[in-house]
Design a protein around this motif. Structure first.
Motif, PDB file in Angstrom:
ATOM      1  N   THR A  70       0.810  -1.218   0.000  1.00  0.00           N
ATOM      2  CA  THR A  70       0.000   0.000   0.000  1.00  0.00           C
ATOM      3  C   THR A  70       0.846   1.273   0.000  1.00  0.00           C
ATOM      4  O   THR A  70       0.325   2.365  -0.209  1.00  0.00           O
ATOM      5  CB  THR A  70      -0.934   0.029   1.229  1.00  0.00           C
ATOM      6  OG1 THR A  70      -0.144  -0.137   2.418  1.00  0.00           O
ATOM      7  CG2 THR A  70      -1.960  -1.095   1.151  1.00  0.00           C
ATOM      8  N   GLU A  71       2.151   1.127   0.255  1.00  0.00           N
ATOM      9  CA  GLU A  71       3.040   2.279   0.313  1.00  0.00           C
ATOM     10  C   GLU A  71       3.875   2.444  -0.954  1.00  0.00           C
ATOM     11  O   GLU A  71       4.588   3.430  -1.109  1.00  0.00           O
ATOM     12  CB  GLU A  71       3.980   2.156   1.525  1.00  0.00           C
ATOM     13  CG  GLU A  71       3.286   2.307   2.870  1.00  0.00           C
ATOM     14  CD  GLU A  71       2.760   3.722   3.083  1.00  0.00           C
ATOM     15  OE1 GLU A  71       3.548   4.675   2.933  1.00  0.00           O
ATOM     16  OE2 GLU A  71       1.562   3.871   3.374  1.00  0.00           O
ATOM     17  N   VAL A 159      -4.866  -7.067  -6.412  1.00  0.00           N
ATOM     18  CA  VAL A 159      -5.593  -6.017  -5.698  1.00  0.00           C
ATOM     19  C   VAL A 159      -4.661  -5.119  -4.882  1.00  0.00           C
ATOM     20  O   VAL A 159      -5.063  -4.038  -4.446  1.00  0.00           O
ATOM     21  CB  VAL A 159      -6.649  -6.626  -4.747  1.00  0.00           C
ATOM     22  CG1 VAL A 159      -7.677  -7.417  -5.531  1.00  0.00           C
ATOM     23  CG2 VAL A 159      -5.992  -7.516  -3.685  1.00  0.00           C
ATOM     24  N   LYS A 160      -3.426  -5.552  -4.697  1.00  0.00           N
ATOM     25  CA  LYS A 160      -2.477  -4.769  -3.906  1.00  0.00           C
ATOM     26  C   LYS A 160      -1.683  -3.772  -4.748  1.00  0.00           C
ATOM     27  O   LYS A 160      -1.509  -2.614  -4.380  1.00  0.00           O
ATOM     28  CB  LYS A 160      -1.499  -5.700  -3.175  1.00  0.00           C
ATOM     29  CG  LYS A 160      -2.141  -6.534  -2.085  1.00  0.00           C
ATOM     30  CD  LYS A 160      -2.629  -5.677  -0.936  1.00  0.00           C
ATOM     31  CE  LYS A 160      -3.197  -6.519   0.189  1.00  0.00           C
ATOM     32  NZ  LYS A 160      -3.692  -5.702   1.301  1.00  0.00           N
ATOM     33  N   CYS A 161      -1.175  -4.225  -5.905  1.00  0.00           N
ATOM     34  CA  CYS A 161      -0.339  -3.335  -6.722  1.00  0.00           C
ATOM     35  C   CYS A 161      -0.914  -3.064  -8.108  1.00  0.00           C
ATOM     36  O   CYS A 161      -0.316  -2.333  -8.898  1.00  0.00           O
ATOM     37  CB  CYS A 161       1.069  -3.916  -6.855  1.00  0.00           C
ATOM     38  SG  CYS A 161       1.163  -5.435  -7.857  1.00  0.00           S
ATOM     39  N   ARG A 177       4.457 -10.103  -7.945  1.00  0.00           N
ATOM     40  CA  ARG A 177       5.766  -9.491  -7.743  1.00  0.00           C
ATOM     41  C   ARG A 177       5.821  -8.639  -6.481  1.00  0.00           C
ATOM     42  O   ARG A 177       6.890  -8.407  -5.918  1.00  0.00           O
ATOM     43  CB  ARG A 177       6.139  -8.622  -8.952  1.00  0.00           C
ATOM     44  CG  ARG A 177       5.216  -7.419  -9.169  1.00  0.00           C
ATOM     45  CD  ARG A 177       5.630  -6.610 -10.374  1.00  0.00           C
ATOM     46  NE  ARG A 177       4.814  -5.408 -10.499  1.00  0.00           N
ATOM     47  CZ  ARG A 177       4.959  -4.526 -11.492  1.00  0.00           C
ATOM     48  NH1 ARG A 177       5.873  -4.734 -12.414  1.00  0.00           N
ATOM     49  NH2 ARG A 177       4.188  -3.465 -11.550  1.00  0.00           N
ATOM     50  N   CYS A 178       4.655  -8.183  -6.005  1.00  0.00           N
ATOM     51  CA  CYS A 178       4.616  -7.358  -4.798  1.00  0.00           C
ATOM     52  C   CYS A 178       4.570  -8.199  -3.529  1.00  0.00           C
ATOM     53  O   CYS A 178       4.650  -7.677  -2.419  1.00  0.00           O
ATOM     54  CB  CYS A 178       3.418  -6.412  -4.832  1.00  0.00           C
ATOM     55  SG  CYS A 178       1.805  -7.232  -4.604  1.00  0.00           S
ATOM     56  N   GLY A 179       4.441  -9.529  -3.697  1.00  0.00           N
ATOM     57  CA  GLY A 179       4.409 -10.418  -2.548  1.00  0.00           C
ATOM     58  C   GLY A 179       3.024 -10.916  -2.186  1.00  0.00           C
ATOM     59  O   GLY A 179       2.876 -11.834  -1.385  1.00  0.00           O
ATOM     60  N   TYR A 180       1.987 -10.328  -2.774  1.00  0.00           N
ATOM     61  CA  TYR A 180       0.611 -10.732  -2.475  1.00  0.00           C
ATOM     62  C   TYR A 180       0.307 -12.062  -3.162  1.00  0.00           C
ATOM     63  O   TYR A 180       0.666 -12.272  -4.316  1.00  0.00           O
ATOM     64  CB  TYR A 180      -0.359  -9.657  -2.961  1.00  0.00           C
ATOM     65  CG  TYR A 180      -1.803  -9.915  -2.610  1.00  0.00           C
ATOM     66  CD1 TYR A 180      -2.238  -9.814  -1.291  1.00  0.00           C
ATOM     67  CD2 TYR A 180      -2.729 -10.247  -3.605  1.00  0.00           C
ATOM     68  CE1 TYR A 180      -3.577 -10.042  -0.962  1.00  0.00           C
ATOM     69  CE2 TYR A 180      -4.069 -10.470  -3.280  1.00  0.00           C
ATOM     70  CZ  TYR A 180      -4.482 -10.358  -1.955  1.00  0.00           C
ATOM     71  OH  TYR A 180      -5.792 -10.584  -1.632  1.00  0.00           O
TER      72      TYR A 180
END
Length: 216
Positions: A70-71, A159-161, A177-180
């Motif tokens: 989210t950051e 949904v995260k990135c 790739r963002c870890g989600y």
């Protein structure tokens, strides 16, 4: 032989290079390949066997892993696309000019390009975010086509990135790739390496290739 920092498990340099390269291609931060070991590989030690391209890629993964989804903020200028954190961007802006946080105008920490933190696009001067989004429902011309194509092809969007993902082969467990982690079939989140939905883990069409696609 290469000894992993912390656990001292040993592997040859060639095997370690292949392991790290594969994990980076999967969008994951490389760890010790020993089963059950969670020691994170230190990039300084891995420099012994990494190519310059893999070293840069691993540095990027380390930075991505250190910033919560989210950051994460990416520079909207194609020639830059630098990864930043919101706190990093706002910290720079607070010292650069007054009112930046209120207007949404920020500067990329790498290329110094001015962009809107709210809309994630190059800065729309003399226009509020509301007016910009009203006139531009898609952040770029190709977005509308991409959304339409994704719907036809049944692609999934994290949904995260918001990264768009297409499953060509393998199971429905997606590691973005963002870890989600989520299910490609329905989009439900995976927690602690377990599905939160009841979808089948795979589709035979994605596991078994057609005969003409098999290597001769």
């Amino acid at each position: 032989m290469f000894s992993v920092d912390g656990c001292q498990h040993r592997y040859c340099f060639s095997c370690m290079k292949q392991h790290v390269e594969m994990k980076l291609l999967q969008g994951m931060l490389p760890k010790c390949p020993h089963e059950g070991c969670h020691s994170v590989l230190k990039i300084k030690s891995c420099k012994k066997f990494l190519t310059s391209e893999l070293y840069v890629s691993m540095s990027q993964r380390i930075k991505e892993a250190s910033i919560p989804a989210t950051e994460k903020v990416y520079c909207p200028y194609p020639r830059c696309s630098a990864l930043m954190s919101k706190s990093e961007v706002l910290g720079k802006a607070a010292n650069a000019y007054a009112g930046a946080q209120q207007t949404g105008a920020q500067k990329c920490t790498k290329c110094s390009g001015l962009f809107c933190l709210n809309c994630k696009v190059p800065w729309h001067s003399n226009m509020t975010c509301y007016d910009y989004k009203k006139l531009n429902p898609y952040s770029c011309v190709g977005d509308a086509m991409l959304k339409s194509l994704a719907k036809r092809k049944s692609w999934r969007q994290c949904v995260k990135c918001n990264h768009m993902i297409e499953l060509l082969e393998g199971c429905h467990h997606i590691y973005c790739r963002c870890g989600y982690q989520f299910c490609y079939n329905c989009g439900a989140e995976w927690k602690d390496k377990k599905a939160t939905c009841r979808c089948p883990i795979w589709d035979e069409r994605n596991i078994i290739r057609n005969g003409h696609n098999r290597p001769q």
